[in-house]
Design a protein around this motif. Structure first.
Motif, mmCIF file in Angstrom:
data_model
loop_
_atom_site.group_PDB
_atom_site.id
_atom_site.type_symbol
_atom_site.label_atom_id
_atom_site.label_comp_id
_atom_site.label_asym_id
_atom_site.label_seq_id
_atom_site.Cartn_x
_atom_site.Cartn_y
_atom_site.Cartn_z
ATOM 1 N N ARG A 28 -17.177 -40.267 3.471
ATOM 2 C CA ARG A 28 -16.498 -41.563 3.452
ATOM 3 C C ARG A 28 -16.801 -42.325 2.174
ATOM 4 O O ARG A 28 -15.907 -42.932 1.568
ATOM 5 C CB ARG A 28 -16.933 -42.383 4.672
ATOM 6 N N ASP A 29 -18.066 -42.321 1.765
ATOM 7 C CA ASP A 29 -18.445 -43.013 0.534
ATOM 8 C C ASP A 29 -17.750 -42.400 -0.671
ATOM 9 O O ASP A 29 -17.277 -43.115 -1.564
ATOM 10 C CB ASP A 29 -19.969 -42.965 0.345
ATOM 11 N N GLN A 30 -17.693 -41.058 -0.704
ATOM 12 C CA GLN A 30 -17.047 -40.389 -1.820
ATOM 13 C C GLN A 30 -15.551 -40.678 -1.850
ATOM 14 O O GLN A 30 -14.960 -40.860 -2.923
ATOM 15 C CB GLN A 30 -17.281 -38.876 -1.741
ATOM 16 N N CYS A 31 -14.919 -40.741 -0.683
ATOM 17 C CA CYS A 31 -13.494 -41.092 -0.617
ATOM 18 C C CYS A 31 -13.251 -42.483 -1.185
ATOM 19 O O CYS A 31 -12.283 -42.696 -1.928
ATOM 20 C CB CYS A 31 -13.002 -41.027 0.823
ATOM 21 N N CYS A 32 -14.112 -43.432 -0.842
ATOM 22 C CA CYS A 32 -13.970 -44.801 -1.361
ATOM 23 C C CYS A 32 -14.121 -44.820 -2.879
ATOM 24 O O CYS A 32 -13.352 -45.497 -3.580
ATOM 25 C CB CYS A 32 -15.004 -45.720 -0.711
ATOM 26 N N ARG A 33 -15.093 -44.066 -3.394
ATOM 27 C CA ARG A 33 -15.284 -44.028 -4.853
ATOM 28 C C ARG A 33 -14.079 -43.393 -5.548
ATOM 29 O O ARG A 33 -13.617 -43.882 -6.587
ATOM 30 C CB ARG A 33 -16.561 -43.264 -5.193
ATOM 31 N N ASP A 34 -13.563 -42.305 -4.986
ATOM 32 C CA ASP A 34 -12.416 -41.635 -5.602
ATOM 33 C C ASP A 34 -11.163 -42.494 -5.535
ATOM 34 O O ASP A 34 -10.347 -42.483 -6.470
ATOM 35 C CB ASP A 34 -12.160 -40.294 -4.910
ATOM 36 N N ASP A 35 -11.001 -43.237 -4.432
ATOM 37 C CA ASP A 35 -9.815 -44.089 -4.302
ATOM 38 C C ASP A 35 -9.802 -45.216 -5.316
ATOM 39 O O ASP A 35 -8.732 -45.760 -5.647
ATOM 40 C CB ASP A 35 -9.738 -44.679 -2.886
ATOM 41 N N GLN B 192 -15.405 -34.630 -2.973
ATOM 42 C CA GLN B 192 -14.726 -34.555 -1.682
ATOM 43 C C GLN B 192 -14.540 -33.114 -1.234
ATOM 44 O O GLN B 192 -14.691 -32.802 -0.049
ATOM 45 C CB GLN B 192 -13.357 -35.236 -1.773
ATOM 46 N N LEU B 193 -14.206 -32.235 -2.177
ATOM 47 C CA LEU B 193 -13.957 -30.844 -1.830
ATOM 48 C C LEU B 193 -15.216 -30.182 -1.290
ATOM 49 O O LEU B 193 -15.171 -29.469 -0.280
ATOM 50 C CB LEU B 193 -13.446 -30.087 -3.050
ATOM 51 N N GLU B 194 -16.345 -30.403 -1.949
ATOM 52 C CA GLU B 194 -17.608 -29.829 -1.475
ATOM 53 C C GLU B 194 -17.984 -30.377 -0.105
ATOM 54 O O GLU B 194 -18.416 -29.639 0.790
ATOM 55 C CB GLU B 194 -18.721 -30.131 -2.477
ATOM 56 N N LEU B 195 -17.803 -31.693 0.051
ATOM 57 C CA LEU B 195 -18.205 -32.337 1.295
ATOM 58 C C LEU B 195 -17.324 -31.909 2.461
ATOM 59 O O LEU B 195 -17.823 -31.631 3.558
ATOM 60 C CB LEU B 195 -18.157 -33.865 1.126
ATOM 61 N N TYR C 32 -6.674 -37.493 -3.891
ATOM 62 C CA TYR C 32 -7.389 -36.588 -2.996
ATOM 63 C C TYR C 32 -7.256 -36.978 -1.523
ATOM 64 O O TYR C 32 -7.206 -36.112 -0.650
ATOM 65 C CB TYR C 32 -8.873 -36.528 -3.371
ATOM 66 N N SER C 33 -7.221 -38.290 -1.236
ATOM 67 C CA SER C 33 -7.145 -38.749 0.149
ATOM 68 C C SER C 33 -5.719 -38.735 0.687
ATOM 69 O O SER C 33 -5.505 -38.969 1.874
ATOM 70 C CB SER C 33 -7.699 -40.172 0.261
ATOM 71 N N LYS C 34 -4.731 -38.453 -0.200
ATOM 72 C CA LYS C 34 -3.332 -38.508 0.206
ATOM 73 C C LYS C 34 -2.645 -37.148 0.137
ATOM 74 O O LYS C 34 -1.571 -36.970 0.711
ATOM 75 C CB LYS C 34 -2.574 -39.491 -0.709
ATOM 76 N N TYR C 35 -3.259 -36.213 -0.578
ATOM 77 C CA TYR C 35 -2.574 -34.950 -0.847
ATOM 78 C C TYR C 35 -3.610 -33.839 -0.836
ATOM 79 O O TYR C 35 -4.384 -33.672 -1.780
ATOM 80 C CB TYR C 35 -1.890 -35.047 -2.218
ATOM 81 N N PHE C 36 -3.644 -33.060 0.257
ATOM 82 C CA PHE C 36 -4.674 -32.043 0.400
ATOM 83 C C PHE C 36 -4.543 -30.930 -0.641
ATOM 84 O O PHE C 36 -5.531 -30.294 -0.989
ATOM 85 C CB PHE C 36 -4.643 -31.448 1.814
ATOM 86 N N HIS C 37 -3.341 -30.713 -1.126
ATOM 87 C CA HIS C 37 -3.175 -29.698 -2.171
ATOM 88 C C HIS C 37 -3.952 -30.108 -3.424
ATOM 89 O O HIS C 37 -4.630 -29.282 -4.045
ATOM 90 C CB HIS C 37 -1.697 -29.515 -2.498
ATOM 91 N N ALA C 38 -3.856 -31.376 -3.775
ATOM 92 C CA ALA C 38 -4.602 -31.875 -4.935
ATOM 93 C C ALA C 38 -6.099 -31.742 -4.713
ATOM 94 O O ALA C 38 -6.850 -31.406 -5.632
ATOM 95 C CB ALA C 38 -4.233 -33.334 -5.194
#
Length: 284
Positions: free
Chosen positions: A36-43, A85-88, A56-62
């Motif tokens: 969750r923290d990583q998603c917030c940072r990436d967003d 995000q991918l590792e997590l 990353y949070s909108k498109y799983f292919h990306a």
């Protein structure tokens, strides 16, 4: 064992299974918080590359195409942690796959079960809030569907049985408190004991049988006190409806069984009304 499968008996190792599940649960909770923290940072960031982090949070292919190129975070001891995000999400998939494979078929606990665990965790003579970090929130949810239990209720459990069981347990606690020595000791210092569900289930069955025996007689007694036939018929309709609703809401019987039981119950009342009418006509 090969010649006779009746001898194919193996140890369950409950304590080791529970320890393994607790470790998995704690790891999943930590990974969830990190994700969750990583998603917030990436967003909130954009590297300007071919696959910006905000996608990353909108498109799983990306997300699948992303590279774990960012340096891993580490603590003071030098321990390195997953940072993308991918590792997590990959780690979460692995842990959740193992966790679900063990527990997916298990049912949710009952409210008293969850309340008992939460109460023990906060009891100063029990768990005394020993959990640390994000694991503190493991059992704070009140939604029963968020949990599973390895000790499911008995198959015949229904609302009536649960109410009677809770009522009996409450009476025993109030009457005896710490002096009640029934059941198995779970935590002597906290005064926590575990009582057999089977005993309470048998007690509730006895009460159900008594109620089932008294109810028809009670309705006949009420009908007997009414003189007008029209009112008796109206009361019969009311009692049969209440009887059917109680069966539907408080028991686990099938619709066909409810219909049969209600018809039998109504038949008893109708026979009484018919007898009363015949008796009155004969006297007339």
């Amino acid at each position: 064992m090969i010649k006779d499968k009746n001898f194919a008996i193996f140890r369950r190792f409950d304590e080791l299974n529970m320890l393994h599940l607790l470790a998995l649960q704690a790891e999943i909770i930590e990974l969830r918080e990190l994700f969750r923290d990583q998603c917030c940072r990436d967003d909130q960031s954009d590297s300007g590359g071919g696959q910006p982090e905000t996608m990353y949070s909108k498109y799983f292919h990306a997300l699948r195409e992303s590279k774990a190129s960012a340096p891993r975070a580490s603590d003071a001891s030098g321990t390195r942690y997953l940072s993308s995000q991918l590792e997590l999400i990959t780690a979460l998939q692995q842990r959740m796959g193992e966790y679900i494979s063990k527990l997916a078929r298990l049912p949710a606990p009952k409210k008293p079960q969850l309340a008992g665990l939460q109460g023990w965790l906060h009891n100063q003579k029990g768990g005394n809030n020993f959990l640390q970090g994000c694991e503190v929130f493991t059992w704070t949810e009140d939604d029963l569907s968020s949990y599973i239990t390895v000790n499911p209720p008995t198959a015949e459990a229904d609302i009536f049985t649960e109410v009677i069981t809770d009522w009996l347990a409450s009476i025993l606690r109030r009457l005896f408190g710490r002096r009640f020595h029934g059941g198995k000791i779970v935590d002597e210092e906290a005064g926590l004991r575990s009582c057999s569900d089977t005993r309470f289930s048998k007690a509730s069955n006895v009460i159900a049988v008594i109620v089932a025996g008294i109810l028809p007689v009670l309705t006949i007694f009420i009908l007997n006190s009414v003189k007008r036939t029209t009112v008796r018929i109206g009361l019969t309709l009311l009692f049969a409806t209440i009887f059917a609703v109680v069966l539907a809401l408080c028991t686990s019987v099938k619709p066909g069984e409810i219909f049969a039981a209600t018809a039998t119950f109504a038949a008893v009342e109708v026979v009484f009304i018919g007898s009363a009418i015949s008796s009155r006509t004969g006297h007339g």
